[in-house]
Design a protein around this motif. Sequence first.
Motif, short mmCIF file in Angstrom:
data_model
loop_
_atom_site.label_atom_id
_atom_site.label_comp_id
_atom_site.label_asym_id
_atom_site.label_seq_id
_atom_site.Cartn_x
_atom_site.Cartn_y
_atom_site.Cartn_z
N SER A 283 39.96 -63.21 30.97
CA SER A 283 40.84 -62.67 29.94
C SER A 283 40.01 -61.81 29.00
CB SER A 283 41.51 -63.80 29.15
OG SER A 283 40.54 -64.56 28.45
N ASP A 284 40.69 -60.95 28.24
CA ASP A 284 40.03 -60.09 27.25
C ASP A 284 41.14 -59.50 26.40
OD1 ASP A 284 38.51 -58.32 25.80
OD2 ASP A 284 37.91 -57.08 27.51
N SER A 285 41.30 -60.00 25.18
CA SER A 285 42.41 -59.50 24.35
C SER A 285 41.99 -59.40 22.90
CB SER A 285 43.62 -60.43 24.48
OG SER A 285 44.66 -59.97 23.63
N PHE B 244 43.35 -53.48 34.25
CA PHE B 244 42.39 -52.93 33.29
C PHE B 244 42.89 -53.14 31.87
CE2 PHE B 244 45.26 -49.76 35.00
CZ PHE B 244 45.82 -49.19 33.86
N SER B 245 41.98 -52.92 30.90
CA SER B 245 42.37 -53.04 29.51
C SER B 245 42.88 -51.71 28.98
CB SER B 245 41.18 -53.51 28.66
OG SER B 245 40.20 -52.50 28.58
N VAL B 246 43.78 -51.81 28.00
CA VAL B 246 44.18 -50.65 27.20
C VAL B 246 43.86 -51.05 25.76
CG1 VAL B 246 46.06 -49.15 26.46
CG2 VAL B 246 45.97 -49.98 28.83
N GLU B 247 42.77 -50.49 25.21
CA GLU B 247 42.23 -51.00 23.95
C GLU B 247 41.72 -49.92 23.01
OE1 GLU B 247 38.42 -53.06 24.17
OE2 GLU B 247 38.49 -52.96 26.36
N PRO B 248 42.60 -49.01 22.59
CA PRO B 248 42.14 -48.05 21.59
C PRO B 248 41.78 -48.74 20.27
CG PRO B 248 44.53 -47.97 21.78
CD PRO B 248 44.04 -48.89 22.87
ZN ZN Z 1 37.92 -55.11 26.78
#
Ligand code: ZN
Length: 373
Positions: free
Chosen positions: A241-243, A333-337
Amino acid sequence: MATITGPIDVSALRARLDRASAAAQQAGVDALLISPGSDLRYLIGAGGDSFERLTCLALPVGGTPTLVVPKLEQPGYAGIPTDELGVEVVTWVDGEDPYALVKAAIKGDRTAVADMMPALHTINLGKAIGGPQSLAGPIIRELRMRKDASEIAALRKAGQAIDRVHARMGEFLRVGRTEREVAKDIAAAIVEEGHTVADFVIVGSGPNGASPHHRDSDRVIEAGEVVVIDIGGPVAEGYNSDSTRTYVMGEPKHDDVWDTYAVLQAAQQAAVEAVRPGVTCEQVDEVARKVITDAGFGEYFVHRTGHGIGLDVHEEPYIVSGNALPLEAGMAFSVEPGIYLPGRWGARIEDIVVATEDGVESFNNRPHELVVL
Ligand code: ZN
Ligand code: ZN
Ligand code: ZN
């Protein structure tokens, strides 16, 4: 010692070994040499690390895969169904030359070695085998970045687990506590909510939030401060995970917080909505970047929009300018602006998403608004 975690689907692993071997042939190499790490885990289900004693899966094109492993490490691999996978196991003891065993397990001398293989082993394999060496990463990543249903299920489970940690943030994040105290509690919650370990915890309060990879510190969190919380870890299946969510301690003390955050939220939402098969990685980056740049904050968005995720927290595909790779169903994938105002405050919103046949699924589903605690 290797660790076996999560259920092992023998037929899925066999298919991966076959596909890896075919991809190696297409890349013009005679064998893949894979040391312990996420590539080995992907191919045969074995976790664990590399040590000074060589453990290496030799995957020759058109030959029998062979796991060369120190005798004393072998018990750690006992749970791997090597017979069903058609993998031969060759053990060695101190005093023997393991590199010669790898050479004997392959035909030809053009090898591709795992990206993260220690130099100690890479160089000694090169000396023993003699031929040209290249990286296995570009070969294996063609497989790894296209997730199958079981991998997507594991990423979804990881996303739900980290969402539960964010849902509990009011228990940990309070005025008067240090970033480190908050991070310690969050790390415990990451495990409580279903991860095997807390891989990373970022608590960036006030000006520390303007440093995207700040971890934590002894800084005391004050009323009115914006706090960036970016957290994650693996679940039993090995997938991560990554949030990130951004919080504010009561009414923000800077008067530009609400308007600036609204720009970030619009950028993140637009980028997620842009995801579907055929759209390129750089187009997704561009969608987020355009919203932020048009609002005048372009210079404060100082990193790519996202990264692939799976057995590694950061892997292909990267959502970055210059990556013309078209998305396919199964790419996660992540979306992390983020917007980072040096010396003042910062904010980031991060979801893990997967491209589906007709659009996108988000594995993180906590509210995206600035959360007032
Ligand atoms: Zn990330
Ligand atoms: Zn990062
Ligand atoms: Zn993150």
